[in-house]
Motif scaffolding. Sequence first.
Motif, short mmCIF file in Angstrom:
data_model
loop_
_atom_site.label_atom_id
_atom_site.label_comp_id
_atom_site.label_asym_id
_atom_site.label_seq_id
_atom_site.Cartn_x
_atom_site.Cartn_y
_atom_site.Cartn_z
N ARG A 20 1.02 -0.94 -0.11
CA ARG A 20 -0.33 0.04 -0.19
C ARG A 20 0.66 1.07 0.01
NH1 ARG A 20 -5.46 0.84 1.66
NH2 ARG A 20 -5.62 -1.02 2.78
N ALA A 22 1.68 5.35 -2.20
CA ALA A 22 1.15 6.19 -3.70
C ALA A 22 0.35 5.45 -4.81
CB ALA A 22 1.98 7.24 -3.99
N ALA A 25 -3.47 0.75 -3.68
CA ALA A 25 -4.27 1.43 -2.81
C ALA A 25 -4.28 0.18 -1.34
CB ALA A 25 -5.62 1.60 -3.66
N GLN A 52 -8.36 5.20 -9.37
CA GLN A 52 -8.90 4.19 -8.23
C GLN A 52 -7.50 3.84 -6.87
OE1 GLN A 52 -11.72 2.95 -7.47
NE2 GLN A 52 -12.17 4.39 -9.45
N GLY A 53 -6.22 4.96 -7.43
CA GLY A 53 -5.43 4.14 -6.59
C GLY A 53 -4.61 3.35 -7.11
#
Length: 264
Positions: A20, A22, A25, A52-53
Motif C-alpha cells: 500500500r 501512492a 491502494a 482508483q489508486g
Amino acid sequence: MRADCANCFGLCCVALTLTRSADFAVDKDAGQPCHNLQDDFRCGIHTELRTQGFPGCTVYDCFGAGQKVSQETFDGQDWRRAPQTAQQMFQVFPVMRQLHELLWYLTEALTLQPARPLHGEIRRTLEKTERLTRLAPDAFADVDVAGHRDDVAALLLRTSELARATVPRKKKRNHRGADLIGARLKGADLRGADLRGAYLIAADLAGADLRLADVIGVDFRDAELSGADLTGSLFLTQAQLNAARGSAATKLPPSLSRPTHWST
C-alpha cells in the motif's frame, strides 16, 4: 518483448507483492490475486487504475514475459483450471520478466552502429538469454539471474560507451546513480550523458535534450518530460515513459508509445 495481456493469465496481478502506497491502494502478498482481477484474467478497473489508486499498475511492464510463461512455458494451462501449476508459475514469472527485460536491452544494442565491434558478443549473449527463457518450468529455479544480469550489464555499459563516444566530449556528463530528485534541468543539454541508475523523480526535464543519453535504470517517476527530445536515448523503456509526465511535444523513439495519461 511487448506485453500481450489477452494471452496472459493475469500473472502480474497475482505473482507479485503489492505494498500500500501512492502507487497501490492495497497490500497484497505474492500468489494472492488482486481483488480487481476478473475470472477472465482481465482487470476490472483497467480504464480507471489511476483514479482508483493503482497508478503503479499503469507503469508496470513485463516485456512480454506474461504471455511467454502462460502460453509457452506452461503450454496454455492456467493456474485456475490447473491449480497444481500455480505456485511454480508464480515463481517462474519474475525470473522470466527479468530475462525479457534483458532481451529488450540486448535487441536495442544490436541496432547501435557505433557498437558494431561488440555485435558478435551481443548476439551470442542475446541467444543465451533466449535459451534461458525456453527452459522447462523446473529448471528456472537453478537460473543465476543475478549473475547473468551482471554479465549483460557489463556488456551494455561497453555498448553505451561506444555509442556515446560519438557525442563531443564537452557535451557528455556523468550522473550515474546520481540523486537528481526534483532537479531543475529544464532545457538542459544532456546529449550523451551517463544517467544510468539516476534518480530523476519529479525532476523538471521540460525541453531537455536527452539524445544518446544512457537512461538504463533511471527512475523517471513524475519527471516532467514535456518538449524533451528522447529520440536516440539509450535503453529507454515504455515503463519509464509511463512513470513520467509528458506532452504531445515530447519527442520519442519510434519503438515506444506516447502514454495515454500525458497531456495533449
